[in-house]
Design a protein around this motif. Structure first.
Motif, PDB file in Angstrom:
ATOM      1  N   PRO A 221     -18.025  15.166 -28.466  1.00 55.88           N
ATOM      2  CA  PRO A 221     -16.583  14.926 -28.497  1.00 55.88           C
ATOM      3  C   PRO A 221     -16.050  14.742 -27.078  1.00 55.88           C
ATOM      4  CG  PRO A 221     -17.173  16.875 -29.783  1.00 55.88           C
ATOM      5  CD  PRO A 221     -18.392  16.488 -29.024  1.00 55.88           C
ATOM      6  N   PRO A 222     -14.951  14.014 -26.926  1.00 56.82           N
ATOM      7  CA  PRO A 222     -14.364  13.873 -25.586  1.00 56.82           C
ATOM      8  C   PRO A 222     -14.014  15.245 -25.014  1.00 56.82           C
ATOM      9  CG  PRO A 222     -13.372  12.313 -27.106  1.00 56.82           C
ATOM     10  CD  PRO A 222     -14.214  13.235 -27.938  1.00 56.82           C
ATOM     11  N   PRO A 223     -14.424  15.527 -23.792  1.00 51.25           N
ATOM     12  CA  PRO A 223     -14.128  16.841 -23.210  1.00 51.25           C
ATOM     13  C   PRO A 223     -12.705  16.902 -22.670  1.00 51.25           C
ATOM     14  CG  PRO A 223     -15.317  15.519 -21.621  1.00 51.25           C
ATOM     15  CD  PRO A 223     -15.237  14.693 -22.884  1.00 51.25           C
ATOM     16  N   ARG A 224     -12.233  18.105 -22.488  1.00 46.32           N
ATOM     17  CA  ARG A 224     -10.986  18.310 -21.759  1.00 46.32           C
ATOM     18  C   ARG A 224     -11.342  18.420 -20.278  1.00 46.32           C
ATOM     19  NH1 ARG A 224      -6.602  23.238 -22.679  1.00 46.32           N
ATOM     20  NH2 ARG A 224      -5.267  22.759 -20.882  1.00 46.32           N
ATOM     21  N   LEU A 225     -10.542  17.811 -19.408  1.00 45.02           N
ATOM     22  CA  LEU A 225     -10.789  17.871 -17.980  1.00 45.02           C
ATOM     23  C   LEU A 225      -9.922  18.946 -17.343  1.00 45.02           C
ATOM     24  CD1 LEU A 225     -11.806  14.989 -18.839  1.00 45.02           C
ATOM     25  CD2 LEU A 225     -11.252  14.260 -16.511  1.00 45.02           C
ATOM     26  N   GLN A 226     -10.461  19.555 -16.299  1.00 40.95           N
ATOM     27  CA  GLN A 226      -9.759  20.597 -15.544  1.00 40.95           C
ATOM     28  C   GLN A 226      -9.258  21.700 -16.486  1.00 40.95           C
ATOM     29  OE1 GLN A 226     -10.051  20.479 -12.258  1.00 40.95           O
ATOM     30  NE2 GLN A 226     -11.130  18.544 -12.582  1.00 40.95           N
ATOM     31  N   VAL A 227     -10.204  22.304 -17.183  1.00 44.43           N
ATOM     32  CA  VAL A 227      -9.893  23.363 -18.156  1.00 44.43           C
ATOM     33  C   VAL A 227      -9.473  24.630 -17.408  1.00 44.43           C
ATOM     34  CG1 VAL A 227     -10.791  24.779 -20.019  1.00 44.43           C
ATOM     35  CG2 VAL A 227     -11.565  22.416 -19.767  1.00 44.43           C
ATOM     36  N   PRO A 228      -8.292  25.175 -17.686  1.00 41.97           N
ATOM     37  CA  PRO A 228      -7.875  26.403 -16.994  1.00 41.97           C
ATOM     38  C   PRO A 228      -8.663  27.609 -17.501  1.00 41.97           C
ATOM     39  CG  PRO A 228      -6.238  25.762 -18.633  1.00 41.97           C
ATOM     40  CD  PRO A 228      -7.251  24.652 -18.593  1.00 41.97           C
ATOM     41  N   PRO A 236      -3.944  31.253 -14.914  1.00 43.29           N
ATOM     42  CA  PRO A 236      -5.140  30.489 -14.536  1.00 43.29           C
ATOM     43  C   PRO A 236      -5.694  30.962 -13.194  1.00 43.29           C
ATOM     44  CG  PRO A 236      -3.254  29.033 -14.955  1.00 43.29           C
ATOM     45  CD  PRO A 236      -2.737  30.408 -14.949  1.00 43.29           C
ATOM     46  N   MET A 237      -6.950  31.373 -13.200  1.00 44.59           N
ATOM     47  CA  MET A 237      -7.568  31.814 -11.946  1.00 44.59           C
ATOM     48  C   MET A 237      -8.553  30.776 -11.420  1.00 44.59           C
ATOM     49  SD  MET A 237     -10.196  34.684 -13.357  1.00 44.59           S
ATOM     50  CE  MET A 237     -11.305  34.332 -14.728  1.00 44.59           C
ATOM     51  N   ARG A 274     -16.263  32.887  -7.988  1.00 46.11           N
ATOM     52  CA  ARG A 274     -15.632  32.141  -9.089  1.00 46.11           C
ATOM     53  C   ARG A 274     -16.444  32.305 -10.373  1.00 46.11           C
ATOM     54  NH1 ARG A 274     -12.852  26.926  -8.945  1.00 46.11           N
ATOM     55  NH2 ARG A 274     -13.387  25.615 -10.719  1.00 46.11           N
ATOM     56  N   GLN A 275     -17.768  32.182 -10.255  1.00 48.62           N
ATOM     57  CA  GLN A 275     -18.618  32.302 -11.438  1.00 48.62           C
ATOM     58  C   GLN A 275     -18.536  33.710 -12.026  1.00 48.62           C
ATOM     59  OE1 GLN A 275     -22.565  30.842 -10.875  1.00 48.62           O
ATOM     60  NE2 GLN A 275     -23.327  31.618 -12.822  1.00 48.62           N
ATOM     61  N   ASN A 276     -18.521  34.716 -11.163  1.00 48.42           N
ATOM     62  CA  ASN A 276     -18.414  36.090 -11.645  1.00 48.42           C
ATOM     63  C   ASN A 276     -17.091  36.328 -12.363  1.00 48.42           C
ATOM     64  OD1 ASN A 276     -20.916  36.692 -10.619  1.00 48.42           O
ATOM     65  ND2 ASN A 276     -20.142  37.587  -8.718  1.00 48.42           N
ATOM     66  N   ALA A 277     -16.009  35.751 -11.804  1.00 50.77           N
ATOM     67  CA  ALA A 277     -14.694  35.917 -12.419  1.00 50.77           C
ATOM     68  C   ALA A 277     -14.650  35.268 -13.802  1.00 50.77           C
ATOM     69  CB  ALA A 277     -13.618  35.317 -11.524  1.00 50.77           C
ATOM     70  N   GLN A 280     -16.491  37.416 -16.339  1.00 51.10           N
ATOM     71  CA  GLN A 280     -15.765  38.611 -16.722  1.00 51.10           C
ATOM     72  C   GLN A 280     -14.518  38.305 -17.552  1.00 51.10           C
ATOM     73  OE1 GLN A 280     -15.050  41.175 -13.303  1.00 51.10           O
ATOM     74  NE2 GLN A 280     -16.988  40.524 -12.382  1.00 51.10           N
ATOM     75  N   ALA A 281     -14.060  37.066 -17.496  1.00 49.32           N
ATOM     76  CA  ALA A 281     -12.829  36.727 -18.217  1.00 49.32           C
ATOM     77  C   ALA A 281     -13.021  36.802 -19.724  1.00 49.32           C
ATOM     78  CB  ALA A 281     -12.360  35.329 -17.816  1.00 49.32           C
ATOM     79  N   GLY A 282     -14.217  36.493 -20.217  1.00 46.16           N
ATOM     80  CA  GLY A 282     -14.457  36.496 -21.655  1.00 46.16           C
ATOM     81  C   GLY A 282     -13.896  35.250 -22.300  1.00 46.16           C
ATOM     82  N   GLY A 283     -14.598  34.770 -23.327  1.00 46.37           N
ATOM     83  CA  GLY A 283     -14.122  33.585 -24.030  1.00 46.37           C
ATOM     84  C   GLY A 283     -14.615  32.278 -23.434  1.00 46.37           C
ATOM     85  N   TYR A 284     -15.482  32.365 -22.405  1.00 46.29           N
ATOM     86  CA  TYR A 284     -15.974  31.165 -21.744  1.00 46.29           C
ATOM     87  C   TYR A 284     -17.485  31.253 -21.580  1.00 46.29           C
ATOM     88  CZ  TYR A 284     -11.060  30.742 -20.458  1.00 46.29           C
ATOM     89  OH  TYR A 284      -9.692  30.676 -20.497  1.00 46.29           O
ATOM     90  N   LEU A 285     -18.162  30.147 -21.876  1.00 45.65           N
ATOM     91  CA  LEU A 285     -19.585  30.020 -21.601  1.00 45.65           C
ATOM     92  C   LEU A 285     -19.722  28.982 -20.487  1.00 45.65           C
ATOM     93  CD1 LEU A 285     -22.605  30.410 -22.123  1.00 45.65           C
ATOM     94  CD2 LEU A 285     -22.439  28.716 -23.956  1.00 45.65           C
ATOM     95  N   LEU A 286     -20.113  29.434 -19.314  1.00 44.76           N
ATOM     96  CA  LEU A 286     -20.159  28.567 -18.133  1.00 44.76           C
ATOM     97  C   LEU A 286     -21.536  27.946 -17.969  1.00 44.76           C
ATOM     98  CD1 LEU A 286     -18.995  27.447 -15.469  1.00 44.76           C
ATOM     99  CD2 LEU A 286     -19.715  29.593 -14.378  1.00 44.76           C
TER     100      LEU A 286
END
Length: 309
Positions: A221-228, A236-237, A274-277, A280-286
Motif C-alpha cells: 500500500p502507499p506509505p505515509r511520509l514523515q510519520v510522526p 511528536p518527538m 532517536r531509535q531508543n526513544a 520506548q514509545a510503544g506502538g511502533y515497529l522500527l
C-alpha cells in the motif's frame, strides 16, 4: 604572478576546479604561459577554452563534484554567453537525485547552428527562456530546466528530482502543472503520465523516494511520509521517513540512513537516541535501512514481512 595564480585557484575552487581561457587571459596569464603549463601537465585542457587547474574543489561529495564539473564545463566553454540548461542547471541550483553522470549542456542566444565545444551539448530555443542568476552566471530557471530534462530520464530519477525540487523549495506545488504543460509534445513526454501522481515533496532524500517506489512496485500500500512518532503525551518527538499502519494498530516505520549524513559521529549518537526513544514509545515497529539496501532492493520484502506479522 603568484598573486594571480592564487586568485585563479580560488576562482577554480568555486567552479569545480575549472577556469575558462577567457578568465586566464583576463587575469594576465599569457597564451604562452597557458600552453607551457598545459604541456608540463600542471594544468589540464578539458575541452576547447576550459582548463582544469588541479586546484581542488569546494564540493565534498565526488558525485556532486562530477555533476558540477559537467555544468561548469558547459558554462566556461561558452563563456561569457552560455546559459546552463537542463540537468546542469539543476545541479548548480542544488537539486538532489540527479543522474551520476551529466553531459555538459548550455543554451546560447541565437544558437540554432552552433555546434558547441567537444563534449558540450548546445540546446536550441525559439523563444525567450525563463532565467535565474547564480554567482553572476545565467541558468535556466528550475521550472525551465525541469521541462528540458525530465522527458529524458527514467521514472526513479524523474520522481526523485521532482521530489527534491519541491522539498528544497526550488519549485512550488503549483509549478508541477507548468512543468506538465511545458513537456507536452516533447520526445519522451508520454512516459511521464503515470509518474506525476508519485511526486511528493515530503520526501527528505532521493533514497527515500527510491525506497517508496520500490515498495509500490512490490504491491505494498502507499506509505505515509514523515510519520510522526508520538511520546506519552501525544507530542511528536521524531518523524520516520515512511510508515504503514497495521490492522493491529502498530505502525511499521522505516528510517533510511544516508551515508554522508548518518556516518558522522554526532549523527550516530543522535540516531541511537532517536531509535531508543522510538522503541520506548510503544506502538511502533522500527525498520532501519541504508542506501545500500535501497540499491540492492531489500526494503520491500522486509516491510511486507513486518506488515504480515
Amino acid at each position: 604572478m603568484v598573486r594571480q595564480l592564487d586568485i585563479l585557484a580560488a576562482a577554480a575552487r568555486r567552479q569545480a576546479g575549472l577556469v575558462s581561457r577567457r578568465q586566464l587571459l583576463a587575469y594576465g596569464i599569457t597564451k604562452r604561459q597557458i600552453e607551457t603549463r598545459t604541456r608540463r601537465g600542471e594544468w589540464h585542457r578539458v575541452t576547447t577554452g576550459v582548463y582544469d587547474l588541479r586546484a581542488g574543489s569546494e564540493s565534498v561529495d565526488r558525485f556532486d563534484h562530477a555533476r558540477l564539473r559537467s555544468a561548469w564545463t558547459g558554462l566556461l566553454a561558452t563563456d561569457p554567453h552560455g546559459i546552463a540548461a537542463g540537468a546542469c542547471a539543476l545541479a548548480l541550483l542544488g537539486a538532489w537525485g540527479l543522474p551520476t553522470s551529466l553531459r555538459p549542456e548550455v543554451c546560447l542566444p541565437g544558437a540554432m547552428h552552433t555546434p558547441g565545444a567537444a563534449g558540450v551539448t548546445v540546446r536550441r530555443f525559439s523563444k525567450p527562456l525563463e532565467l535565474v542568476e547564480l554567482h553572476g552566471r545565467r541558468l535556466a530557471s528550475p521550472v525551465t530546466a525541469l521541462i528540458q530534462a525530465v522527458p529524458e530520464w527514467p521514472r526513479d530519477v524523474v520522481v526523485a528530482v521532482l521530489d527534491s525540487a519541491l522539498n528544497r523549495g526550488l519549485i512550488a506545488a503549483v509549478d508541477l502543472e507548468r512543468i506538465r504543460t511545458g513537456v507536452r509534445g516533447r520526445r519522451g513526454a508520454a512516459q511521464l503520465h503515470p509518474w506525476w501522481p508519485l511526486v511528493d515533496g515530503r520526501a527528505g532524500s532521493p533514497v527515500e523516494t527510491k525506497a517508496r517506489l520500490q515498495c509500490l512496485d512490490a504491491g505494498l500500500p502507499p506509505p505515509r511520509l514523515q510519520v510522526p512518532i508520538l511520546d506519552a503525551t501525544g507530542w511528536p518527538m521524531a518523524f520516520a521517513d515512511l510508515g504503514w499502519l497495521r490492522t493491529d494498530g502498530i505502525w511499521v516505520v522505516v528510517e533510511i540512513d544516508g551515508r554522508s549524513i548518518h556516518t558522522r559521529p554526532e549523527a550516530l549518537f543522535r540516531d541511537r537516541a532517536r531509535q531508543n526513544a522510538i522503541a520506548q514509545a510503544g506502538g511502533y515497529l522500527l525498520l532501519r535501512f541504508t542506501a545500500k539496501d535501497v540499491r540492492e532492493r531489500r526494503i520491500a520484502n522486509e516491510v511486507a514481512h513486518a506488515l504480515r506479522r
